[in-house]
Motif scaffolding. Structure first.
Motif, PDB file in Angstrom:
ATOM      1  N   GLU A 247      74.677  46.829  62.705  1.00  0.00           N
ATOM      2  CA  GLU A 247      75.321  45.286  62.899  1.00  0.00           C
ATOM      3  C   GLU A 247      74.222  45.339  61.084  1.00  0.00           C
ATOM      4  N   ALA A 248      74.796  45.975  60.369  1.00  0.00           N
ATOM      5  CA  ALA A 248      74.334  45.613  58.782  1.00  0.00           C
ATOM      6  C   ALA A 248      74.581  46.316  58.044  1.00  0.00           C
ATOM      7  N   VAL A 249      75.273  46.874  56.994  1.00  0.00           N
ATOM      8  CA  VAL A 249      75.250  47.834  56.127  1.00  0.00           C
ATOM      9  C   VAL A 249      75.310  47.417  54.660  1.00  0.00           C
ATOM     10  N   LEU A 250      73.743  47.611  54.576  1.00  0.00           N
ATOM     11  CA  LEU A 250      73.186  47.168  52.971  1.00  0.00           C
ATOM     12  C   LEU A 250      73.554  47.599  51.866  1.00  0.00           C
ATOM     13  N   PHE A 251      73.584  47.534  51.097  1.00  0.00           N
ATOM     14  CA  PHE A 251      74.482  47.999  49.496  1.00  0.00           C
ATOM     15  C   PHE A 251      72.896  48.037  48.612  1.00  0.00           C
ATOM     16  N   ASP A 252      72.489  49.352  47.654  1.00  0.00           N
ATOM     17  CA  ASP A 252      71.455  48.879  46.723  1.00  0.00           C
ATOM     18  C   ASP A 252      72.653  48.364  45.624  1.00  0.00           C
ATOM     19  N   ARG A 253      72.868  47.687  44.393  1.00  0.00           N
ATOM     20  CA  ARG A 253      73.313  47.418  43.302  1.00  0.00           C
ATOM     21  C   ARG A 253      74.486  48.199  42.107  1.00  0.00           C
ATOM     22  N   ASP A 254      73.173  48.081  41.650  1.00  0.00           N
ATOM     23  CA  ASP A 254      72.759  49.077  40.044  1.00  0.00           C
ATOM     24  C   ASP A 254      72.916  50.398  40.642  1.00  0.00           C
ATOM     25  N   GLY A 255      74.030  50.821  40.447  1.00  0.00           N
ATOM     26  CA  GLY A 255      74.635  52.544  40.295  1.00  0.00           C
ATOM     27  C   GLY A 255      75.227  53.126  41.844  1.00  0.00           C
ATOM     28  N   THR A 256      75.097  51.997  43.020  1.00  0.00           N
ATOM     29  CA  THR A 256      76.282  51.733  43.913  1.00  0.00           C
ATOM     30  C   THR A 256      77.297  50.734  44.123  1.00  0.00           C
ATOM     31  N   LEU A 257      77.080  49.596  43.885  1.00  0.00           N
ATOM     32  CA  LEU A 257      78.097  48.596  43.729  1.00  0.00           C
ATOM     33  C   LEU A 257      79.183  48.803  42.260  1.00  0.00           C
ATOM     34  N   VAL A 258      78.200  48.070  41.664  1.00  0.00           N
ATOM     35  CA  VAL A 258      78.576  47.970  39.822  1.00  0.00           C
ATOM     36  C   VAL A 258      78.228  49.546  39.581  1.00  0.00           C
ATOM     37  N   VAL A 259      78.771  49.916  38.276  1.00  0.00           N
ATOM     38  CA  VAL A 259      77.817  50.558  37.306  1.00  0.00           C
ATOM     39  C   VAL A 259      76.316  50.315  36.786  1.00  0.00           C
ATOM     40  N   ASP A 260      75.864  51.466  36.735  1.00  0.00           N
ATOM     41  CA  ASP A 260      74.192  50.950  36.539  1.00  0.00           C
ATOM     42  C   ASP A 260      74.304  50.621  34.920  1.00  0.00           C
ATOM     43  N   VAL A 261      73.615  49.466  34.245  1.00  0.00           N
ATOM     44  CA  VAL A 261      73.596  49.230  33.055  1.00  0.00           C
ATOM     45  C   VAL A 261      72.569  48.696  33.381  1.00  0.00           C
ATOM     46  N   PRO A 262      71.228  49.085  32.488  1.00  0.00           N
ATOM     47  CA  PRO A 262      69.919  48.954  32.496  1.00  0.00           C
ATOM     48  C   PRO A 262      69.296  47.759  32.166  1.00  0.00           C
ATOM     49  N   TYR A 263      68.588  46.725  32.995  1.00  0.00           N
ATOM     50  CA  TYR A 263      67.944  45.763  32.701  1.00  0.00           C
ATOM     51  C   TYR A 263      69.349  44.343  31.912  1.00  0.00           C
ATOM     52  N   ASN A 264      70.690  44.642  33.250  1.00  0.00           N
ATOM     53  CA  ASN A 264      71.357  44.237  32.380  1.00  0.00           C
ATOM     54  C   ASN A 264      71.497  42.202  33.282  1.00  0.00           C
ATOM     55  N   GLY A 265      72.051  41.557  32.417  1.00  0.00           N
ATOM     56  CA  GLY A 265      71.825  40.639  32.463  1.00  0.00           C
ATOM     57  C   GLY A 265      73.142  39.453  32.306  1.00  0.00           C
ATOM     58  N   ASP A 266      74.109  40.491  31.256  1.00  0.00           N
ATOM     59  CA  ASP A 266      75.347  39.967  31.049  1.00  0.00           C
ATOM     60  C   ASP A 266      76.352  39.920  32.400  1.00  0.00           C
ATOM     61  N   PRO A 267      76.848  39.112  32.656  1.00  0.00           N
ATOM     62  CA  PRO A 267      78.128  39.184  33.968  1.00  0.00           C
ATOM     63  C   PRO A 267      79.459  39.752  33.688  1.00  0.00           C
ATOM     64  N   ASP A 268      78.768  39.501  31.675  1.00  0.00           N
ATOM     65  CA  ASP A 268      79.728  39.824  31.307  1.00  0.00           C
ATOM     66  C   ASP A 268      80.447  42.092  31.759  1.00  0.00           C
ATOM     67  N   ARG A 269      79.073  42.347  31.621  1.00  0.00           N
ATOM     68  CA  ARG A 269      79.136  43.957  31.818  1.00  0.00           C
ATOM     69  C   ARG A 269      79.365  44.283  32.892  1.00  0.00           C
ATOM     70  N   VAL A 270      79.474  43.557  33.803  1.00  0.00           N
ATOM     71  CA  VAL A 270      79.698  44.042  35.609  1.00  0.00           C
ATOM     72  C   VAL A 270      80.611  44.637  35.469  1.00  0.00           C
ATOM     73  N   THR A 271      80.536  45.790  36.030  1.00  0.00           N
ATOM     74  CA  THR A 271      81.933  46.529  36.875  1.00  0.00           C
ATOM     75  C   THR A 271      81.737  47.948  37.867  1.00  0.00           C
ATOM     76  N   PRO A 272      82.756  47.461  38.893  1.00  0.00           N
ATOM     77  CA  PRO A 272      82.608  48.126  40.612  1.00  0.00           C
ATOM     78  C   PRO A 272      82.575  49.487  39.945  1.00  0.00           C
ATOM     79  N   MET A 273      82.191  49.826  41.024  1.00  0.00           N
ATOM     80  CA  MET A 273      81.737  51.390  40.930  1.00  0.00           C
ATOM     81  C   MET A 273      83.270  51.874  41.684  1.00  0.00           C
ATOM     82  N   PRO A 274      83.466  52.835  41.479  1.00  0.00           N
ATOM     83  CA  PRO A 274      85.062  53.265  42.139  1.00  0.00           C
ATOM     84  C   PRO A 274      85.023  52.697  43.728  1.00  0.00           C
ATOM     85  N   SER A 275      86.166  52.515  44.262  1.00  0.00           N
ATOM     86  CA  SER A 275      85.886  52.865  45.566  1.00  0.00           C
ATOM     87  C   SER A 275      85.697  51.944  45.756  1.00  0.00           C
TER      88      SER A 275
END
Length: 200
Positions: free
Chosen positions: A22-50
């Motif tokens: 009924e739903a699939v929920l994803f962690d953000r950092d290290g799962t959907l996007v590359v983990d940048v610790p305490y990232n508040g900069d949208p320019d540093r957002v990079t999707p994880m492979p696949s």
């Protein structure tokens, strides 16, 4: 804890109620996007492979997708809520809007019920979507994600990265090499989902 705006529910074809979550929920950092610790900069957002292919595969089947994310940088004074929101907007732009966001801004010693591995984020996201936690899935890269899923009665799938501890991998009932592999595992399950994984 706060939720971002909910997008319109995907309009896929008829869903097999006994097969799809009924739903699939994803962690953000290290799962959907590359983990940048305490990232508040949208320019540093990079999707994880696949990651984008994985989200598309679920949307193509009409499965709602959401994000459940610890953001302790807010509680630690390292991030502002507006910075977290700016990163959320960038992720929604890269992937298409998620159906729900549930974010815990508290530090690890706050004793809140939302910070993973507590179940609060998972339960809040499922409630917002009208989804049964017992028929929902949480995908993440560390043990806290899987334990939050189990505490909520959902199925947890671990997608290890170099920062995932060996004991977390050993403790996970279900793992996948990447996000697309996790989604293939989820979509390949048959019958009602349960907290310990798909029916065997």
């Amino acid at each position: 804890m706060w939720d971002g705006p909910r997008a319109a529910r995907p309009r896929g074809g008829p869903r097999a109620a006994d097969r799809l979550p009924e739903a699939v929920l994803f962690d953000r950092d290290g799962t959907l996007v590359v983990d940048v610790p305490y990232n508040g900069d949208p320019d540093r957002v990079t999707p994880m492979p696949s990651a984008r292919a994985a989200i598309s595969a679920l949307r193509d089947r009409g499965v709602p997708v959401g994000v459940v994310s610890n953001q302790s940088g807010v509680g630690r004074g390292l991030l502002t809520p507006s910075q977290v929101e700016a990163v959320r907007r960038t992720i929604d732009a890269l992937f298409g809007p998620f159906d729900v966001w549930a974010v815990c801004p508290h530090g690890p010693d706050s004793g809140c019920g939302c910070r993973k591995p507590a179940p609060g984020l998972v339960l809040a996201a499922c409630e917002r979507l009208g989804a049964d936690p017992g028929r929902s899935v949480v995908v993440g890269d560390i043990g806290a994600d899987v334990r939050a899923a189990e505490a909520a009665g959902a199925w947890g799938v671990l997608v290890p990265t170099p920062v995932t501890r060996p004991d977390e991998i050993a403790a996970a009932a279900d793992t996948a090499p990447d996000l697309l592999g996790a989604v293939r595992l989820i979509l390949a399950s048959h019958g009602p989902l349960r907290a310990s994984g798909p029916p065997r």
